[in-house]
Enzyme design. Structure first.
Site, PDB file in Angstrom:
ATOM      1  N   SER B  73      45.453  32.685  38.194  1.00 32.59           N
ATOM      2  CA  SER B  73      45.089  32.559  36.778  1.00 32.59           C
ATOM      3  C   SER B  73      43.616  32.231  36.549  1.00 32.59           C
ATOM      4  O   SER B  73      43.214  31.904  35.437  1.00 32.59           O
ATOM      5  CB  SER B  73      45.971  31.512  36.101  1.00 32.59           C
ATOM      6  OG  SER B  73      45.735  30.257  36.686  1.00 32.59           O
ATOM      7  N   TYR B 134      39.883  38.926  37.661  1.00 34.38           N
ATOM      8  CA  TYR B 134      41.102  38.384  37.080  1.00 34.38           C
ATOM      9  C   TYR B 134      41.454  39.132  35.789  1.00 34.38           C
ATOM     10  O   TYR B 134      42.597  39.562  35.583  1.00 34.38           O
ATOM     11  CB  TYR B 134      40.925  36.884  36.808  1.00 34.38           C
ATOM     12  CG  TYR B 134      41.977  36.307  35.917  1.00 34.38           C
ATOM     13  CD1 TYR B 134      43.292  36.184  36.346  1.00 34.38           C
ATOM     14  CD2 TYR B 134      41.661  35.884  34.622  1.00 34.38           C
ATOM     15  CE1 TYR B 134      44.268  35.663  35.516  1.00 34.38           C
ATOM     16  CE2 TYR B 134      42.631  35.364  33.786  1.00 34.38           C
ATOM     17  CZ  TYR B 134      43.939  35.260  34.244  1.00 34.38           C
ATOM     18  OH  TYR B 134      44.904  34.762  33.412  1.00 34.38           O
TER      19      TYR B 134
END
Lengths: 264, 264, 264, 264, 264, 264
Positions: B73, B134
């Site tokens: 994350s 990401y």
């Protein structure tokens, strides 16, 4: 250019463009995992697995332009797609970043938007609707190009190729056909415009029947010249009209929308 | 629901939502690669590496709802992101397809659009502008969700989470804060609406300061109740106003726009 | 107003609004083909067949406002719809033109746009997608209102009514419910704004779950106050959740999308 | 702030805001060509003709914020408008550029868009349609703000003020009223946001009746609190409803649309 | 096709297209209420009143394509329009539904949008603004086509015909002229595309002066070839330039915007 | 026309168009502050300072068409721009209003939108982004034209001229080149269309490389014929490709974006 890299040079499109783009650079470096035959006088042949970070780094070194046809170009098991089209794309962009950020032509695909219906007229900034794992991987490549542009200034021409063959061979290709010559002229423009940025360009000829609008890329000064209409009679003579409810008639991505998920 | 799966249950957000979502199902199955502590009475704990196709298949079996917080994350080396957020997402969707296609809440992120400037008011169908590897991986997840919806009818709520913490802790979060309670109410709606489809939903509370417009998801009947404004004084007292030219002030993705590419 | 005409006063909605709108005029003239019961002190009851041009002309004479609920309000054989909703509407507009062009509230319907999916967020100027002969007849009424406005200056408030009942009674109505009080307040505004024009207004309360955006009618100063959410528990307790693929879940027009063509 | 400059401090709006904004800076410098009365303890009074380049340069020096109410605020002969609103604005921006580019609140006006009809719902990026020489001069000011932002980075909040009075006094102001308190809160936000840029903001309260949408400025975190609706009865009691064809009912700019060109 | 039905075959346009379309089918069935002369070898002549449900049912039986020119094509009393263009259209669609849903070319009209000003550039999904009872009836036909498509899958090409004559004969027709040959080619495409759907197509040639954009119908592969410009000199020599404030200069619908309501 | 006024007739563009437009009127009145040489047989030469209200009034009297090239056409100190392009424009419109409101061609400029990036495809109703005091003054002129049109009905063709020279002379002009012949044909159309209104028209030829879309002006029937592409080789041979980060490559306004503010 001094040296232009063409990846995927043993593929259908790559092997044609290898010749068409020869005039763009003093040296053309060709790479593939498959056999590329013998090299012409201004060619360098490099066997390279795109998922090998170090190999890709070396492949890109010394090039001042990249045409990236490499990777998987049809629906395949995810592991193959991940190796060539995801890991491979990351490796390519990292290599480019390490070596002066040469302009990249990224061979994306209409399969990024394949689940739009054929009566939809699309602009380049439309919502993506991938039709296959392959299509998803091409969306990934477009995202990667976007991020490297925003963050590092890397320029990429994202070309959503329709059907790049010598001529259209079925009804759907009347709308998606992208002649080799129009593609060649597009690549010439990409490497000669003063600022490229990271545009999405529909890779399609000036077909009477069409779904895609290149207005947003008009700054490139590229105007396709070929038109599938000259093949209309031949296509209609040789092919039955597809059923109105078939994928060939309904979705922009055609039969890719019917492809199952393949397992290794 | 009989059994709700929450992946990434050992993470910051996962460990909070584990409690908040307990009432949604008879049994809550939790998974992570990290330690999840001891199980409550209606919990099942399953250690699972998302990149392990067979393990994920077993994890999903028997669940009639999935909240997918699992994977990386924050910005990490590509190999880690590829394992958790790319291979892992593929494995999850294949497992769901094999087991009755339970509804999925996919934890996407504002980092899919992080390179939009903060003075841009975005709709859900805006162009993505990922700000990191990401962010690119979350774009990939959104593409995967889209494709499984178009092709197989799998429903997913794509939630582009802003900043889901107990309270905002810096100036930027005044716009991006997403309270746990608003998130809980959203998930409740996702599992109770009669038809979900595959909407993109901005995961953000009803903050006075905001960049994102959830009009396109108004059919869900979800209306956030919390507002970061009650923390305004505290935020401004404890934090210096960021420079107008810093990423904190300029880009919606904040400091992720400054993150380098990490190598293993 | 001196005299307000309400057509269709014996119908479900008409008989409620007859009371709610009583304060708007010295005299309320009510008309229907069906029995309207006994008249209150400020009421005039006029039996009138809308397809009778002369009768409608007399009905409208002397009125300085019209609320037009008359005609067919569900799917019926075409001949009935043509008489009430097509011929009747023409007669009404011709009568209004002959008698000073009093403002008209035209009860249009969500069935003009019933084939939009429920995850579509609509503005007033969206493309119509009627779901029934009834819906087509309401599109006709909207076209007539538009033409009389452009050509003669006749003002009409076109209200695309959702579900105007005492309270919602099924899941779909959580999105479409239009409270009597909100409708009343809307009609009050229509007759008091300084210039009405010919706006399309979504006839819907301030429901948490909603599909329609009234921004384009914000100049009216009408803000609905009621919200179906207070009935959520009751609705969900009393009704099974409709299947995701049913018309109740898929189309804005709900079950009208399933109605066959009725023959006389 | 150390020193806030308010120009036009002797005008109707300026003299109110002089008090309302006193808390924003250690010192408030006030300027006008007209008499500004006596100075409060933290005030500096500077008589200044905005068309005097040198005087404006000195006026701006040492200020770290500017609220520019100065110049002509109604329709006047062109020479007066040119002096105050054209030459004056140029002088102000040049002075700001010379002295560290303090943030500017530019009092623009709804008369930049006055020839839009009242049933048009406008976003900030709408086409301008000025209704008077005054309105044209405010368009000029907006262009100047835009150019100084693009070229030099000067930040300006362009506030298109509706009707900023203690309360609305006619029907049209029900839509255009901008309470002093809402204006004050807006200016507070302008000077506290981390990045301002050069947004166009509709200067209007949260009136039920409204024409303007501030979504594009939602990043400011400014949410107006007041609503003209509480004055509805009073307005309607004291004023006859304007004719539907009058400028008061037709154009957003109201009676400015009727103003002739004044000659000196 | 085996049998193509052309309604309104005695009309101005119908009698021309009867010849132009002869090659499209083995048999061409022609219908009208007026005299159609003698039949050519592959023609069938059927006298038919469109408002007669049974007659229309028989007319359509056995046809695998319909070109619907029938009904009223100018402003007429409402009763005539209702018979031909409303009842007649219902009858036609019901007959088509009963007999295998052959593709329909529906002759709609620019008078559905006649009250747009001539400086407005329209897409196919624009708001309608009918200019006459005739225009309203054509809006009705478009709504009917839309409903039968959404509900039953009936395909229709809605052609908003501009001015289909041998050549333009006044200034306005420089923009609206639709050559017979371009119309013929359009109809050929309609009957040969693999999936038609229910598109709205501007029936207009490739005139230099134009108001309408056919981008949304580009999937048809129809590109008009003729251009009114070749008649420019002739038109300007023979016609006085219409006044700038006349309907000929102001509205797309031209003089239809001036037509009164005709009474029987 | 009987008499056409061309202002700025001694300037680069004016002196060319003086000849090109000679056929449009019996008499061509030319004005400038600079020397205009000797007059041809149908020419009247009038020396006139545009900032002199009375002189301009006399200049316009008796003309039934105006082509306004007058004023400053490059970046200059503000006082000069204010005299010619602001005061001068006001004087021109007041004079036109006094003398029957002849149609005006207003020479606006791409410098009204110069700070849009070159990869932006603009419509005529785009947001302005002036790049210089000169650009701001042209925005002012456009506002003035708009106001005189809305308020008094004065018609103006606002032509945002790209680069009107005999041929393009640098890379950027490949996109902005506007041939004299295309400009001439545009002006011919402006004076012959039956209703002009107040459109914004991109003054640019049909260049392969382009940024501007004239769809919104298609009602004029003007189609440019020339294309800068024929000069491609010559341009690329004689000019180095500008750096991708230079104003020549980045902004539509080119080097004007780099111009400083000039002081008297």
């Amino acid at each position: 250019m001094k040296r232009l890299l063409i990846t995927g040079a043993a593929g259908g499109l790559g092997s044609v463009m290898r010749t068409k783009l020869a005039h763009l650079a003093d040296t053309v470096r060709l790479s593939d995992v498959a056999d590329m035959g013998t090299s012409a006088s201004n060619e360098e042949l490099v066997e390279c697995d795109l998922s090998d970070e170090q190999a890709v780094n070396e492949l890109v070194e010394g090039c001042d332009g990249i045409v990236h046809f490499g990777g998987v170009s049809i629906e395949r098991p995810f592991r193959q797609i991940m190796a060539g089209n995801i890991h491979g794309v990351y490796n390519l962009y990292e290599a480019a970043r390490a070596h002066g950020m040469p302009r990249i032509v990224f061979a994306s695909s209409n399969h990024t938007i394949g689940f739009h219906t054929q009566d939809t007229h699309l602009q380049a900034d439309c919502v993506t609707k991938p039709d296959s794992l392959y299509g998803v991987s091409k969306c990934f490549g477009e995202s990667m190009a976007s991020m490297y542009h925003s963050k590092f200034g890397q320029e990429t021409a994202i070309v959503r190729i329709g059907s790049s063959f010598e001529k259209p061979t079925n009804h759907r290709m009347m709308a998606t056909w992208f002649s080799y010559d129009d593609f060649t002229r597009l690549i010439e423009r990409v490497f000669s415009v003063r600022k490229l940025g990271c545009p999405i360009i529909w890779g399609v000829s000036a077909n009477d029947e069409h779904w895609w609008d290149n207005s947003q890329a008009s700054f490139l000064g590229w105007v396709p010249k070929d038109n599938s209409e000259i093949f209309r009679e031949e296509i209609e003579a040789r092919n039955e009209r597809p059923d109105a409810d078939s994928s060939q008639s309904r979705w922009q991505g055609g039969h890719f929308c019917d492809e199952p998920i393949y397992k290794d």
